[in-house]
Motif scaffolding. Structure first.
Motif, PDB file in Angstrom:
ATOM      1  N   UNK A  42       0.836  -1.202   0.000  1.00 14.49           N
ATOM      2  CA  UNK A  42       0.000   0.000   0.000  1.00 14.49           C
ATOM      3  C   UNK A  42       0.875   1.258   0.000  1.00 14.49           C
ATOM      4  N   UNK A  43       1.892   1.256   0.831  1.00 12.96           N
ATOM      5  CA  UNK A  43       2.774   2.427   0.905  1.00 12.96           C
ATOM      6  C   UNK A  43       3.618   2.544  -0.365  1.00 12.96           C
ATOM      7  N   UNK A  44       4.190   1.432  -0.783  1.00 13.63           N
ATOM      8  CA  UNK A  44       5.100   1.485  -1.917  1.00 13.63           C
ATOM      9  C   UNK A  44       4.364   1.880  -3.206  1.00 13.63           C
ATOM     10  N   UNK A  45       3.187   1.334  -3.374  1.00  8.84           N
ATOM     11  CA  UNK A  45       2.438   1.632  -4.603  1.00  8.84           C
ATOM     12  C   UNK A  45       1.897   3.065  -4.552  1.00  8.84           C
ATOM     13  N   UNK A  46       1.507   3.493  -3.344  1.00  8.02           N
ATOM     14  CA  UNK A  46       1.058   4.888  -3.218  1.00  8.02           C
ATOM     15  C   UNK A  46       2.203   5.834  -3.611  1.00  8.02           C
ATOM     16  N   UNK A  47       3.420   5.460  -3.256  1.00 12.22           N
ATOM     17  CA  UNK A  47       4.575   6.288  -3.643  1.00 12.22           C
ATOM     18  C   UNK A  47       4.718   6.334  -5.160  1.00 12.22           C
ATOM     19  N   UNK A  48       4.468   5.184  -5.793  1.00 12.60           N
ATOM     20  CA  UNK A  48       4.521   5.152  -7.266  1.00 12.60           C
ATOM     21  C   UNK A  48       3.504   6.151  -7.835  1.00 12.60           C
ATOM     22  N   UNK A  49       2.297   6.124  -7.278  1.00 10.72           N
ATOM     23  CA  UNK A  49       1.242   7.009  -7.783  1.00 10.72           C
ATOM     24  C   UNK A  49       1.581   8.476  -7.528  1.00 10.72           C
ATOM     25  N   UNK A  50       2.175   8.741  -6.356  1.00  9.22           N
ATOM     26  CA  UNK A  50       2.570  10.124  -6.054  1.00  9.22           C
ATOM     27  C   UNK A  50       3.585  10.608  -7.091  1.00  9.22           C
ATOM     28  N   UNK A  51       4.489   9.721  -7.469  1.00 11.29           N
ATOM     29  CA  UNK A  51       5.491  10.102  -8.470  1.00 11.29           C
ATOM     30  C   UNK A  51       4.851  10.247  -9.856  1.00 11.29           C
ATOM     31  N   UNK A  52       4.077   9.254 -10.241  1.00  8.24           N
ATOM     32  CA  UNK A  52       3.621   9.203 -11.618  1.00  8.24           C
ATOM     33  C   UNK A  52       2.572  10.268 -11.950  1.00  8.24           C
ATOM     34  N   UNK A  53       1.912  10.816 -10.954  1.00  8.74           N
ATOM     35  CA  UNK A  53       0.860  11.792 -11.282  1.00  8.74           C
ATOM     36  C   UNK A  53       1.468  13.045 -11.904  1.00  8.74           C
ATOM     37  N   UNK A  54       2.776  13.228 -11.726  1.00  2.11           N
ATOM     38  CA  UNK A  54       3.409  14.441 -12.248  1.00  2.11           C
ATOM     39  C   UNK A  54       4.580  14.117 -13.165  1.00  2.11           C
TER      40      UNK A  54
END
Lengths: 714, 448
Positions: free
Chosen positions: B305-317
């Motif tokens: 959950x944490x690791x994938x959320x980090x991916x999403x935080x990065x990829x949104x921008x």
């Protein structure tokens, strides 16, 4: 809410909770602990009401002193009680290991638990210098310091960490209790009022364990708001349990057929899916993971909340409890209510059985009023007993009037009358005790004879004196086997006794320790009078014979000298009979100090010469026996009157209340043995004690029913 | 036609009705938070009333109207962060201060993440909830995302991560049985919400470094704002966040020898040009600072959950990195493997979509001269006039994102930007956010 990690689970965990403060959670928790202890459980009470009453302080009450063990470091009894909040603040939050519980004394940080008692781990978010000073026997001005920030009450993470600590302590206690392999283990959590702090976490944790182990005891008052709040709380709790149960059925069925998971079931479903363990002991959700065929009680628990949640109503006016004043629950609960079902059960009678009275106005009434109520009691047997006690009291009063109400004058002037007086007091008490014994209160009579009987003072002292003299070159007692008490009085001893007070006073004035000369004459006379009276009663006993030598006088003079020096050191400015009694009842002398004292008493040279065979310990025992007996003799008639009052009190109301007598032993000890309570104060205190004892008895009756409902038995 | 409308008033009335509660199915905290590190992080070098002062500054600058909207949303975020991202409370004062002190451009003048992030969280919850859109295939967005996780080849890296973290339950990791669907639905909604409410953490990422200074001697991994790409890769290269930069390949997939060099270039550029990568690194780093690892009670799903959320935080921008500098000349993205799709990364896709949708109720600044003086102006914060955003999906698979803006000036401004925005995110063939797996053939953006 995350569940605290659990490896070993107690057989029973009870969460005692309420929605309002001050409704008696702590009392309920301790009473429940005592019941479970009697059923053979090893019991730990965790005080999680961190801003409320510190359960550890309650253990000092005479009601609990023999029932509770306050958890302290295992290194000794004089360490301060362990404070759960300090464990949290200075251990868990500092990354240090939590000390283990131990059933044995040992050096180090282990926390000692006594499996024969209810173990109480107290908590206090505020630490006061008064409390700390009290533990050290000091007195200081009160200042409060907050150990932890309020975040511990409201912050999610702190709550989880506190729950983690509770879980670890529980596991530790299970490990410690495993030394007794037959003992079941119960942990009782005395929670904070309201649904705040750790309460959500504990509710989640206990419902995880399943209703066989996780129980809830709701304490409420008759306050409408309180009842409504508890109604909602019980509904929420039942909802939590049944939701978990239903989710677990969905989970089990999900592998075999298509099922839909409601949104409010997702969390528990996911936990079931991700926390499986090969070992049931390590599986925190084992109860829910079982198939119905293996867990037939599951659905039953879900449908019958009384199997895991119970409610009691505290602080109920007596008129409501007795039914003279009706209390209508119908306007309070709308529609179906699980809480109402728990309270009312099969009807109005059941509802009243859930109630506990606590009439505070009565607790302040005096003894006389209570006795008058007793006289109206319909039980003839009780009437006869009360009449018998009344007669005994009148006889006692006439006895006292013949001489003096206070034994002091007799101690100083007329030793023969003192003996007569003591003998008649003994007869009165014995006669009263016989009446009580006939009524079936033999245990009470035995307790009076063993502990507080005025007539036991002289024989007890005689046996110590005899042993003391026989160990030395001093003359010894010669017991005479005769049934007659009149003709065989030791004339030599009588002559000795007549002059003893004067002689011990002369010798004691020769103490060369500075300060003793300022002891006022009244105190000096009081101590010397009590001592000489004691010696007279012991040495001129009709049943013994001895040759009196001057060294015997010196032995008593040595006792008086040490007493005077301790009196000076205690810095007591003004003396009173009760003050002297309190001083004497608590007196003791250490072996080292005694040796030093005796060597400094030049005037006791001859005694020391003869007494060179006496060990310090022998003299210490002799000294202690003297002071205890002196304290008892000064006011023995008043002690006797108190005993009669005690008998009356115990018989007050229904006869079965005799079972409450153990609760009164603390106050009797305080009045008769320790002299901490004056005879004037005693009736009011006894009244209050009895009322409180009744209160506890009511708790016991209701809690026994609760345990039966829960299926918890020996 | 399936239409879903998003607005602040809808969110507020939903909250009043008990909707849009932050999902907690995964039993936060995701990491076992170490009380010692947490306490140290919270106390060292800080004043106890930082948060109160920052809130007070926010109120003074924006005025009561805007503050009354932002405060409750941020309070909810703060409450949620207590267990989902515990370090957030310690950086929030600086996040807020930065928001209102930073000058972005004259049109926007400031940042507004205290409002924007919670509203993105709301959009995610609504998109994935029962009121979300029904796709042309008849499924909900959540069901399609879960289906992709369970069966798509593109998400093999996710299943591989779980497997290597010790999660072996074939009932949940394998086929689409009801148990697995229930678990993954709960998981996905929660991970998406976490990523959405913290997705713009990367702006002033120097607070990650400052926080680290507070942990001096606590054996926490160091992170520096001026770290080079290779140093960042050294620290975080093994984390899930870098799978995205490697085309979402599994660890076992073969890759060219020049790949590392290319990723280093991307990281270097992303550190300088985006707030996505710094945000992801700060998010990971601050979680690392307060957790005990390894921890026996740590569930692989929480880790994911944490690791994938980090991916999403990065990829949104990462849209600008995806296109690169030469995109305007060629019309072809420079790093096509970064293209977001629901097939490979449904989580990042949903967060990015929410970020695009969230335009309503963002603040705008107006300037007024002080007593006719030309040098001094008064700033007034008020809504940009965008009342809502509508997600309109017709049966032919055409999606329209319609921004309803009341203020004509702001409407014109938004309209002028829409074409470029649409080209970057949704143009046919090369749009950064590929929605074709949802059955969406084209995306239109309009202002009304």
């Amino acid at each position: 809410m995350s569940k605290p990690h659990s490896q070993k689970t107690p057989d029973l965990i009870v969460n005692v909770e309420s929605r309002k403060g001050g409704v008696g959670k702590t009392t309920a928790a301790l009473c429940l602990g005592r019941l479970l202890r009697r059923k053979g459980y090893a019991v730990l009470v965790l005080d999680l009401d961190i801003t409320g009453t510190n359960a550890a302080y309650i253990a000092r009450s005479p009601f609990w002193i023999n029932e509770l063990h306050v958890v302290r470091e295992a290194v000794g009894d004089d360490t301060p009680p362990i404070n759960l909040i300090r464990l949290f603040d200075q251990r868990l939050m500092a990354g240090k290991a939590i000390p283990e519980f131990s059933t044995k004394r040992m050096p180090g940080e282990a926390m000692f638990v006594d499996l024969a008692k209810v173990n109480v781990l107290g908590s206090q978010i505020y630490t006061t210098t008064t409390n700390d000073a009290h533990n050290r026997g000091e007195t200081q001005n009160k200042t409060a310091t907050c150990i932890e920030r309020p975040g511990i009450l409201f912050d999610d993470l702190h709550t989880l960490w506190l729950a983690e600590l509770v879980s670890r302590l529980t596991n530790n206690f299970v490990r410690a209790a495993s030394s007794d392999q037959n003992a079941k283990v119960a942990v009782i959590m005395d929670n904070s009022p309201g649904f705040v702090g750790i309460a959500p976490a504990t509710n989640d944790w206990l419902t995880d364990l399943g209703p066989q182990a996780g129980k809830f005891l709701i304490v409420t008052s008759l306050d409408v708001q309180d009842l409504r709040a508890c109604d909602r709380a019980v509904s929420a709790l039942h909802g939590l349990y049944t939701s978990k149960w239903r989710t677990s059925r969905v989970f089990i069925e999900a592998g075999s057929r298509d099922v839909s998971i409601a949104k409010d079931q997702e969390s528990f479903f996911l936990r079931l899916a991700t926390t499986a363990s090969d070992s049931p002991a390590d599986d925190p959700l084992f109860f829910y993971r079982q198939h119905e065929v293996h867990n037939p009680e599951g659905q039953l628990f879900a449908e019958h909340p009384s199997k895991y949640v119970a409610a009691i109503v505290n602080r109920v006016p007596r008129a409501v409890k007795t039914g003279r004043l009706a209390y209508d629950l119908r306007p309070i609960f709308d529609g179906e209510s699980i809480f109402r079902e728990l309270l009312v059960g099969n009807g109005e009678k059941d509802w009243r059985k859930r109630m506990i009275c606590y009439d505070e106005y009565i607790e302040n009434q005096f003894l006389l009023e209570s006795l008058q109520r007793n006289r109206r009691h319909s039980d003839r047997r009780l009437h006869r007993l009360i009449d018998s006690l009344d007669m005994a009291e009148r006889e006692l009063q006439s006895t006292a009037l013949e001489g003096a109400d206070n034994a002091l004058s007799l101690l100083e002037t007329d030793h023969e009358r003192l003996r007569t007086q003591l003998s008649r007091v003994n007869e009165v008490i014995s006669s009263a005790c016989r009446a009580v014994d006939d009524a079936g209160f033999g245990h009470l009579v035995r307790l009076i004879h063993d502990e507080w009987f005025p007539g036991s003072v002289v024989p007890d002292f005689q046996s110590v004196l005899s042993r003391f003299l026989s160990d030395t070159d001093l003359p010894t007692f010669e017991p005479i086997s005769s049934n007659s008490d009149t003709d065989l009085v030791n004339q030599e001893a009588r002559e000795f006794a007549k002059n003893l007070k004067k002689r011990v006073l002369v010798e004691s004035r020769q103490i060369d320790m500075p300060g003793t000369e300022i002891v006022d004459e009244k105190t000096r006379d009081l101590l010397a009078g009590a001592l000489s009276g004691l010696a007279c009663l012991a040495l001129t006993s009709p049943s013994s014979r001895t040759n009196i030598r001057p060294q015997v006088t010196s032995a008593f003079a040595a006792v008086l000298s040490v007493e005077l020096m301790h009196w000076v050191e205690a810095g007591v400015e003004r003396s009173s009979p009760l003050g002297v009694q309190q001083f004497l009842s608590q007196e003791s002398v250490s072996t080292t100090e005694l040796r030093r004292r005796l060597e400094s008493f030049q005037h006791l040279r001859s005694f020391r010469l003869y007494a060179r065979e006496i060990t310090d310990a022998d003299f210490g025992r002799f000294y202690k026996a003297c002071t205890r007996a002196q304290a008892r003799l000064i006011d023995f008639a008043a002690d006797a009157r108190f005993l009669l009052q005690l008998l009356s009190f115990t018989l007050e109301g229904e006869l079965e209340k005799g079972a409450l007598f153990p609760f009164l032993s603390g106050i009797a000890d305080d009045v008769i043995l320790h002299k901490r309570v004056s005879h004037e104060e005693a009736p009011a205190k006894m009244s209050k004690t009895l009322r409180t004892a009744e209160y506890f008895r009511d708790f016991d009756i209701i809690l026994k029913k609760v345990l039966a409902d829960w299926g918890v038995d020996a | 036609m399936s239409t879903v409308r998003f607005s602040l008033s809808d969110y507020q009335s939903g909250i009043s009705a008990g909707m849009y509660a932050p999902p907690e199915a995964l039993c936060p905290p995701y990491y076992e938070v170490d009380p010692v590190l947490y306490r140290k992080l919270g106390t060292a070098g800080r004043r106890g009333d930082d948060l109160r002062r920052a809130m007070e500054e926010l109120r003074k600058r924006t005025g009561p109207e805007y503050f009354d909207n932002a405060y409750p949303l941020q309070a909810r975020t703060l409450d949620y962060s207590a267990r989902s991202f515990p370090a957030y409370r310690f950086i929030l004062p600086e996040v807020m201060t930065e928001d209102w002190l930073a000058i972005v451009d004259w049109g926007k003048f400031h940042r507004d993440h205290v409002l924007h992030q919670p509203l993105c969280g709301y959009i995610v919850l609504k998109l994935l909830g029962p009121d979300g859109p029904v796709l042309p295939c008849g499924k909900t967005l959540l069901d399609v995302c879960v289906d992709r996780i369970l069966s798509s080849d593109g998400t093999a890296y996710v299943r591989e991560f779980l497997s290597k973290s010790g999660f072996q339950d074939s009932r949940i990791l394998g086929a689409q049985n009801p148990t697995a669907l229930g678990v993954w639905r709960a998981f996905f909604r929660e991970a998406a919400y976490v990523a959405a409410v913290f997705h713009d953490l990367g702006y002033p990422w120097h607070y990650a470094e400052r926080m680290h200074a507070n942990l001096d001697g606590m054996n926490a991994p160091a992170i520096k704002q001026n770290r080079s790409a290779s140093q960042v890769l050294e620290l975080f290269g093994h984390r899930l966040v870098f799978h995205a930069l490697q085309g979402y390949q599994t660890q076992d997939s073969p890759c060219p020898s020049t790949w590392r060099e290319r990723v280093t270039r991307i990281v270097d550029r992303a550190l300088a040009k985006t707030h996505g990568l710094p945000g992801a690194l700060g998010f990971l780093h601050l979680n690392d600072c307060v957790r005990r690892y390894p921890h026996p009670a740590q569930l692989p799903l929480k880790l994911l959950c944490v690791e994938w959320a980090a991916v999403a935080i990065m990829m949104h921008d990462m849209v600008d990195i995806y296109w690169g500098d030469k995109a305007n000349d060629t019309g072809v993205p420079e790093n096509p493997f970064l293209r977001l799709s629901f097939d490979k990364d449904p989580l990042s896709a949903i967060v990015t979509l929410a970020d695009v949708i969230q335009e309503f109720s963002r603040p705008a600044v107006t300037y007024a001269a002080v007593d006719g003086q030309r040098e001094e102006v008064i700033l007034k914060y008020k809504s940009n006039g965008c009342l809502s955003t509508a997600f309109e999906l017709d049966s032919s698979g055409e999606l329209t994102l319609r921004y309803e803006i009341r203020n004509s000036e702001m409407r014109a401004l938004k309209r002028s930007r829409l074409a470029d925005e649409r080209r970057k995110y949704f143009c046919d063939n090369y749009g950064y956010l590929n929605m074709s797996e949802l059955g969406i053939s084209s995306v239109r953006m309009s202002v009304s």
